[in-house]
Scaffold this motif. Structure first.
Motif, PDB file in Angstrom:
ATOM      1  N   SER A  22       0.758  -1.278   0.017  1.00  0.00           N
ATOM      2  CA  SER A  22       0.032  -0.010   0.177  1.00  0.00           C
ATOM      3  C   SER A  22       0.779   1.161   0.097  1.00  0.00           C
ATOM      4  O   SER A  22       0.662   2.098  -0.850  1.00  0.00           O
ATOM      5  CB  SER A  22      -0.886  -0.044   1.254  1.00  0.00           C
ATOM      6  N   GLY A  62      -2.553  -0.987  -8.025  1.00  0.00           N
ATOM      7  CA  GLY A  62      -1.066  -0.613  -8.482  1.00  0.00           C
ATOM      8  C   GLY A  62      -0.993  -0.387  -9.878  1.00  0.00           C
ATOM      9  O   GLY A  62       0.002  -0.179 -10.489  1.00  0.00           O
ATOM     10  N   ASP A  71       1.227  12.042  -9.574  1.00  0.00           N
ATOM     11  CA  ASP A  71       0.241  13.248  -9.285  1.00  0.00           C
ATOM     12  C   ASP A  71       0.898  14.467  -9.085  1.00  0.00           C
ATOM     13  O   ASP A  71       0.367  15.518  -9.677  1.00  0.00           O
ATOM     14  CB  ASP A  71      -0.628  13.081  -8.209  1.00  0.00           C
ATOM     15  N   TYR A  96      -1.517   2.052 -13.353  1.00  0.00           N
ATOM     16  CA  TYR A  96      -1.567   3.317 -13.761  1.00  0.00           C
ATOM     17  C   TYR A  96      -2.684   3.426 -14.862  1.00  0.00           C
ATOM     18  O   TYR A  96      -2.825   2.418 -15.641  1.00  0.00           O
ATOM     19  CB  TYR A  96      -0.497   3.922 -13.972  1.00  0.00           C
ATOM     20  N   GLU A 120      -4.622   2.990  -6.413  1.00  0.00           N
ATOM     21  CA  GLU A 120      -3.710   2.360  -5.412  1.00  0.00           C
ATOM     22  C   GLU A 120      -4.171   0.952  -5.302  1.00  0.00           C
ATOM     23  O   GLU A 120      -3.253  -0.234  -4.834  1.00  0.00           O
ATOM     24  CB  GLU A 120      -3.837   2.859  -4.180  1.00  0.00           C
ATOM     25  N   ASN A 147       2.578   1.622  -3.588  1.00  0.00           N
ATOM     26  CA  ASN A 147       1.600   2.309  -4.475  1.00  0.00           C
ATOM     27  C   ASN A 147       1.287   3.832  -4.134  1.00  0.00           C
ATOM     28  O   ASN A 147       1.118   4.709  -5.148  1.00  0.00           O
ATOM     29  CB  ASN A 147       0.331   1.400  -4.449  1.00  0.00           C
ATOM     30  N   ARG A 148       1.336   3.925  -2.906  1.00  0.00           N
ATOM     31  CA  ARG A 148       0.648   5.453  -2.533  1.00  0.00           C
ATOM     32  C   ARG A 148       1.965   6.256  -2.943  1.00  0.00           C
ATOM     33  O   ARG A 148       1.668   7.360  -3.410  1.00  0.00           O
ATOM     34  CB  ARG A 148       0.526   5.565  -1.167  1.00  0.00           C
ATOM     35  N   TYR A 149       3.001   5.726  -2.587  1.00  0.00           N
ATOM     36  CA  TYR A 149       4.133   6.754  -3.034  1.00  0.00           C
ATOM     37  C   TYR A 149       4.252   7.106  -4.416  1.00  0.00           C
ATOM     38  O   TYR A 149       4.342   8.202  -4.859  1.00  0.00           O
ATOM     39  CB  TYR A 149       5.429   6.014  -2.663  1.00  0.00           C
ATOM     40  N   LYS A 165       1.883   6.843  -6.641  1.00  0.00           N
ATOM     41  CA  LYS A 165       0.749   7.811  -6.976  1.00  0.00           C
ATOM     42  C   LYS A 165       1.174   9.091  -6.635  1.00  0.00           C
ATOM     43  O   LYS A 165       0.809  10.161  -7.597  1.00  0.00           O
ATOM     44  CB  LYS A 165      -0.495   7.078  -6.361  1.00  0.00           C
ATOM     45  N   SER A 178      -2.581   8.931 -13.373  1.00  0.00           N
ATOM     46  CA  SER A 178      -2.550   8.483 -11.982  1.00  0.00           C
ATOM     47  C   SER A 178      -2.662   7.059 -11.650  1.00  0.00           C
ATOM     48  O   SER A 178      -2.465   6.129 -12.620  1.00  0.00           O
ATOM     49  CB  SER A 178      -3.774   9.339 -11.062  1.00  0.00           C
ATOM     50  N   VAL A 179      -2.489   6.649 -10.627  1.00  0.00           N
ATOM     51  CA  VAL A 179      -2.258   5.321 -10.127  1.00  0.00           C
ATOM     52  C   VAL A 179      -3.488   4.785  -9.216  1.00  0.00           C
ATOM     53  O   VAL A 179      -3.984   5.777  -8.478  1.00  0.00           O
ATOM     54  CB  VAL A 179      -1.003   5.056  -9.336  1.00  0.00           C
TER      55      VAL A 179
END
Length: 416
Positions: free
Chosen positions: A5, A87, A16, A89, A84, A8-10, A12, A81-82
């Motif tokens: 998580s 994962g 962004d 894009y 999350e 994937n957040r990083y 994204k 964008s991704v």
């Protein structure tokens, strides 16, 4: 150490934050387009070498003037964008405008029009599906999800039938030739129906089912054939040629088979109805026989009465005929006697009238007058009634009752 998580957040966040990836314009061809019940649009944007997933949320989709279609070349504006959770894009589109029509879509429409003109889609050519098929042939990829769905569906709905599996390539350049081979193989099995199936995929994945050689092979098959290619939104050329088209491989299996539970229920219903009928027939045969005997006795009694009436009528008719003959003979004799009397009376009356006419004729006869001393004088066969009708020295004829004398006129004298 990173969690999935967090990773994937990083990523994204990095994407962004990249201004070069926000508000970008991307050119490509649409495939796998889905108009979700939520109002969101999901599709793939591709070119000759790559593809990217796209989504347009309902708030943007309802404002977009263009309704995307598979094969359509477009320009998409949006942010990269991704997602999350997966994962993956993707492009979050805010606007879509048409940039042209993809080559595959153009080829699809061209071939569709050509085959339609050639009569491959005519309803008159389509064959009816058997109600209770006992031999079903399936053309699909070996051990694919589509084939497994068909096996499961048929085993559940109609396990009484025999299933023949004809494996074929369903994707790639050589798939069209392999599908044609499998069609000929399945048609030679003397099956009741054929299912041509493949799971979902992009327009490129499904393209073997848009090839002319495959469409004409489907048309030439003598066995009824049902297609179940792709998902519900996918339509291929073979769907137009086949006798019936199903939305999915599972739907194709359901289309060609009856539900054995319903068949059993129908048989049970028929059996119960037959049992009730047999019961009624077995419970009432003697009653029906008695009714028939009573009816027969009435018929026999009526027959005897009719027979007696007929005999009586025959006697009356004979008596009437004899009496009629006697009456006619009597009347004929009377008429004969009367006619003889009438003839004799007419003859006698005619004789009397003839005698009177002869007497009258004799009374008025010139010869009888001549016998009393009179004579008839004529000149040139013309009767003379006056002395002025002759001249001196002319010869006249004098007729007496017993002859004619020629005389010469020597003198004429007029009576005072």
């Amino acid at each position: 150490m990173w969690s999935v998580s967090a990773l994937n957040r990083y990523i994204k966040g990095k994407i962004d934050a990249d201004s070069l990836l926000q508000g970008i314009l991307i050119q490509g061809e649409i495939s796998n387009f889905t108009n979700h019940s939520s109002g969101h649009w999901y599709f793939t944007l591709k070119d000759e070498r790559s593809r990217v997933s796209c989504v347009m949320f309902a708030s943007y989709a309802m404002k977009n003037k263009l309704i995307p279609k598979n094969g359509m070349k477009v320009i998409v504006k949006g942010n990269l964008s991704v997602f999350e959770a997966s994962g993956q894009y993707q492009i979050y589109a805010s606007k879509i405008q048409e940039d042209g029509i993809g080559d595959l879509y153009l080829e699809f429409e061209r071939l569709k029009k050509q085959l339609s003109m050639d009569g491959l889609f005519d309803e008159n050519h389509k064959k009816a599906l058997p109600k209770y098929p006992m031999r079903i042939a399936v053309i699909s990829g070996a051990e694919t999800a589509a084939l497994q769905d068909i096996r499961t569906t048929i085993a559940r709905r109609w396990p009484l039938c025999t299933l023949y599996e004809c494996y074929s390539l369903v994707q790639g350049e050589q798939a069209k030739y392999d599908i044609v081979r499998a069609l000929k193989e399945a048609d030679a099995l003397n099956a009741d129906v054929i299912i041509l199936a493949r799971g979902g995929g992009s327009i490129e994945d499904l393209w073997p089912f848009n090839e002319e050689i495959v469409a004409r092979a489907v048309y030439d098959v003598q066995t009824p054939i049902v297609t179940g290619v792709g998902h519900e939104i996918d339509t291929t050329i073979v769907d137009f040629v086949a006798d019936r088209r199903a939305a999915t491989p599972t739907a194709a299996a359901e289309l060609v088979t009856p539900d054995i539970l319903q068949v059993k229920q129908t048989i049970l219903s028929y059996t119960q109805s037959l049992g009730r009928i047999q019961k009624r027939l077995l419970e009432t045969p003697m009653l029906q026989l008695d009714m028939m005997m009573q009816r027969l006795q009435r018929y026999l009694h009526q027959h005897d009465q009719k027979k007696q009436q007929l005999f009586s009528l025959q006697q009356q008719l004979q008596q009437s005929a004899n009496l009629l003959v006697l009456n006619q003979q009597y009347h004929l004799q009377q008429m004969k006697d009367q006619m003889q009397k009438d003839v004799f009376y007419i003859q006698e009356k005619s004789k009397q009238q003839m005698v009177k006419q002869l007497q009258l004729l004799e009374a008025y006869s010139p010869l009888k007058v001549l016998k009393r001393g009179y004579a008839i004088v004529s000149y040139n066969e013309k009767q003379i009634s006056s002395y002025e009708d002759v001249a001196i020295d002319e010869t006249i004829q004098v007729r007496f009752h017993d002859g004619i004398v020629d005389a010469c006129v020597t003198k004429k004298e007029k009576e005072a």
